[in-house]
Design a protein around this motif. Structure first.
Motif, short mmCIF file in Angstrom:
data_model
loop_
_atom_site.label_atom_id
_atom_site.label_comp_id
_atom_site.label_asym_id
_atom_site.label_seq_id
_atom_site.Cartn_x
_atom_site.Cartn_y
_atom_site.Cartn_z
N LEU A 82 2.34 1.74 -3.33
CA LEU A 82 1.33 2.23 -4.26
C LEU A 82 1.13 3.74 -4.07
O LEU A 82 1.01 4.50 -5.04
CB LEU A 82 0.01 1.49 -4.02
CG LEU A 82 -1.10 1.80 -5.01
CD1 LEU A 82 -0.73 1.32 -6.38
CD2 LEU A 82 -2.40 1.14 -4.57
N TYR A 123 -7.26 27.20 -14.99
CA TYR A 123 -7.72 25.88 -15.37
C TYR A 123 -8.09 25.82 -16.83
O TYR A 123 -8.08 24.78 -17.44
CB TYR A 123 -8.95 25.49 -14.54
CG TYR A 123 -8.62 25.36 -13.09
CD1 TYR A 123 -8.84 26.43 -12.23
CD2 TYR A 123 -8.07 24.20 -12.59
CE1 TYR A 123 -8.52 26.33 -10.92
CE2 TYR A 123 -7.75 24.11 -11.25
CZ TYR A 123 -7.99 25.18 -10.43
OH TYR A 123 -7.68 25.08 -9.12
N LYS A 167 0.83 -1.20 0.00
CA LYS A 167 0.00 0.00 0.00
C LYS A 167 0.87 1.25 0.00
O LYS A 167 0.60 2.21 -0.74
CB LYS A 167 -0.91 0.01 1.23
CG LYS A 167 -2.26 -0.61 1.00
CD LYS A 167 -3.15 -0.38 2.21
CE LYS A 167 -3.78 -1.67 2.65
NZ LYS A 167 -4.45 -1.57 3.95
N PHE A 198 3.97 18.90 -15.48
CA PHE A 198 3.84 19.09 -16.92
C PHE A 198 2.77 20.13 -17.25
O PHE A 198 2.98 21.04 -18.06
CB PHE A 198 3.51 17.74 -17.57
CG PHE A 198 2.96 17.85 -18.95
CD1 PHE A 198 3.79 18.17 -20.00
CD2 PHE A 198 1.61 17.66 -19.20
CE1 PHE A 198 3.28 18.28 -21.28
CE2 PHE A 198 1.10 17.77 -20.47
CZ PHE A 198 1.94 18.10 -21.52
N LEU A 199 1.61 20.01 -16.55
CA LEU A 199 0.50 20.93 -16.84
C LEU A 199 0.87 22.36 -16.48
O LEU A 199 0.60 23.30 -17.24
CB LEU A 199 -0.74 20.50 -16.07
CG LEU A 199 -1.44 19.25 -16.59
CD1 LEU A 199 -2.59 18.88 -15.69
CD2 LEU A 199 -1.93 19.48 -18.00
N ALA A 227 3.18 9.74 -10.16
CA ALA A 227 2.43 9.97 -11.40
C ALA A 227 1.71 11.31 -11.34
O ALA A 227 1.76 12.11 -12.29
CB ALA A 227 1.44 8.82 -11.63
N ALA A 228 1.06 11.57 -10.20
CA ALA A 228 0.28 12.81 -10.08
C ALA A 228 1.20 14.03 -10.14
O ALA A 228 0.92 15.00 -10.84
CB ALA A 228 -0.51 12.80 -8.78
N ARG A 271 3.40 23.68 -19.03
CA ARG A 271 2.81 23.97 -20.32
C ARG A 271 1.98 25.26 -20.24
O ARG A 271 2.02 26.10 -21.15
CB ARG A 271 1.91 22.81 -20.73
CG ARG A 271 1.53 22.87 -22.19
CD ARG A 271 0.61 21.76 -22.56
NE ARG A 271 -0.65 21.86 -21.84
CZ ARG A 271 -1.77 21.26 -22.24
NH1 ARG A 271 -1.74 20.51 -23.31
NH2 ARG A 271 -2.88 21.38 -21.56
N VAL A 310 1.57 6.49 -7.01
CA VAL A 310 0.49 7.39 -7.42
C VAL A 310 0.93 8.85 -7.24
O VAL A 310 0.68 9.70 -8.11
CB VAL A 310 -0.78 7.10 -6.59
CG1 VAL A 310 -1.83 8.17 -6.83
CG2 VAL A 310 -1.34 5.75 -6.98
N THR A 334 2.56 14.74 -13.60
CA THR A 334 1.53 15.27 -14.49
C THR A 334 1.25 16.74 -14.18
O THR A 334 1.14 17.58 -15.08
CB THR A 334 0.24 14.46 -14.33
OG1 THR A 334 0.54 13.10 -14.47
CG2 THR A 334 -0.78 14.87 -15.36
#
Lengths: 329, 107
Positions: B67, B105, B64, B81-82, B74-75, B85, B71, B78
């Motif tokens: 994991l 947003y 756990k 990156f956002l 990954a979050a 950009r 996670v 991302t």
């Protein structure tokens, strides 16, 4: 010794953040401070050995309320920024910037709000003083009657059996909040809102990865409520987060639901408990909202599952309604 | 022995968190701040997760924690990156500049 130092640091941080929050003249700064205040508060609940409240505080108090505040901020910020650019020196820092169209609250309003807050604090202090010094409260009664309910976790037993009435009304409050936001937005339906999916394959990939994981964690939290901290509210917030993420990248989410389905899902939790209340009142063998002992665990799980779906869909709809900006004129 | 290793890993993780935070506070622009946060904090989180995995009671608990780290990785990449950009697009747009708030947003 070490834990005392940690507690003192935590209490100091809470006071510092709340003071900075009240002093912040910038709304965005205040929002960020509010979120960190919620996270510190969640830590404080962990230290007070109340992991259920800590989870709820982190998810609802910091996460959800933070998102709603950021959405509201985004909604009012462009106007105040334009005004700010237009007359740079007229607006002193800390002046009312909430909504230029509405009348700014005057000194009288602040005085009244301050007076009410003071009275409330006084009442709370009196209530705390009134508590018995030595006593475990209702802990022992709950522990003695736990086996009647069929769940092992006392918090779940209180929320879903002993004080089901309170939980029921909480679901009602959530329902009213959604009705209120729909009314203010003047929206008939989530489908009529403009969709601006973020065109990022990376984000889409992440959301597709997180989707199944969200469902898994929701079910896990729901099941965990039986014997450990967890339950409908925590599971519902995780579900809501997943639904909002799906909506953000333009994948099917609550906004694709037909209106009737959406309303059905939103009222499901409240309606299930209402059904139980009506049934137990008519059957008259039981008190209203009393479970038959044999079916207790099944019924608690059913109610929690229904409440989770309702909470998840309602919160997701709330966040989407607040975050989605209408087309600028 | 395991406890000593766990404490060492925790301290190393805390060091990287501290380094990331110093970077966030000291670096001049948003891009290098994101750089500091995502690299250093993910490593710090990983080290602390490793320490917790060493001291965990069961295999399920260990998995756990692993994991959670994956996670979070990954979050955070991302989001990095956002944000990057979004900033790049803003610097290209004529009305853009540093005066706008970081939160955006819609594109």
């Amino acid at each position: 010794m070490l834990s005392l130092a940690f507690d003192l640091l935590l209490a100091g941080a809470l006071l510092l953040v709340s003071w900075r929050l009240l002093q912040a003249s910038d709304l965005f700064q205040a929002t960020v401070l509010f979120i960190s205040f919620g996270l510190f508060l969640a830590l404080a609940w962990v230290r007070l050995q109340a992991p259920d409240i800590a989870l709820a505080e982190a998810a609802v108090g910091a996460g959800l309320a933070g998102v709603l505040l950021i959405g509201t901020f985004k909604r009012i910020e462009p106007q105040s920024r334009q005004n700010h650019d237009a007359n740079d020196d007229v607006q002193p820092p800390g002046a009312c910037r909430l909504d230029q169209a509405a009348a700014c609250p005057g000194r009288f309003h602040y005085g009244m709000a301050g007076g009410c807050a003071g009275m409330l604090t006084l009442l709370l202090a009196l209530a705390v003083m009134d508590l018995p010094r030595q006593g475990t409260g209702l802990t022992e009664i709950v522990a003695d009657n736990l086996e009647m309910v069929g769940v092992d976790h006392p918090v779940t037993a209180v929320l879903l059996a002993f004080r089901l009435y309170d939980t029921w009304l909480e679901l009602g409050v959530l329902l009213l909040a959604l009705i209120g936001v729909f009314g203010v937005r003047g929206a008939q339906d989530l489908r009529s809102l403009p969709a601006h999916p973020v065109d990022a394959p990376v984000l889409r990939g992440l959301v597709l990865l997180l989707g199944p994981l969200t469902v898994l964690v929701t079910v896990h939290l729901l099941w965990l409520g039986d014997h450990a901290p967890g339950g409908a509210f925590q599971a519902g917030v995780v579900l809501a987060a997943g639904l909002v993420l799906f909506r953000l990248v333009g994948l099917p989410s609550v906004d694709r639901l037909p209106r009737v389905t959406l309303v059905c899902l939103v009222v499901l939790g409240f309606a299930t408990i209402l059904l139980l209340a009506v049934a137990t009142t008519l059957l008259s063998i039981y008190h209203p909202l009393e479970y038959p002992p044999l079916w207790s665990k099944t019924m608690i799980l059913t109610l929690e599952a229904a409440a989770t779906v309702s909470i998840g869909v309602t919160l997701a709809a709330l966040v989407i309604l607040v975050l989605v900006v209408d087309e600028e004129p | 022995m395991i406890a000593a290793a766990a404490i060492g890993l925790c301290l190393a993780g805390a060091f990287f968190f501290l380094a990331g935070t110093v970077g966030l506070l000291r670096f001049p622009d948003a891009m290098s701040r994101i750089h500091a946060l995502t690299k250093a904090d993910n490593l710090g989180l990983g080290l602390i997760a490793l320490a917790l995995m060493l001291t965990s009671q069961s295999l399920a608990e260990m998995l756990k924690i692993l994991l959670i780290w994956l996670v979070a990785l990954a979050a955070s990449s991302t989001i990095c990156f956002l944000l990057g950009r979004s900033m790049q697009r803003r610097s290209q747009s004529p009305s853009g500049g540093d005066a706008q708030p970081l939160v955006r947003y819609r594109h």
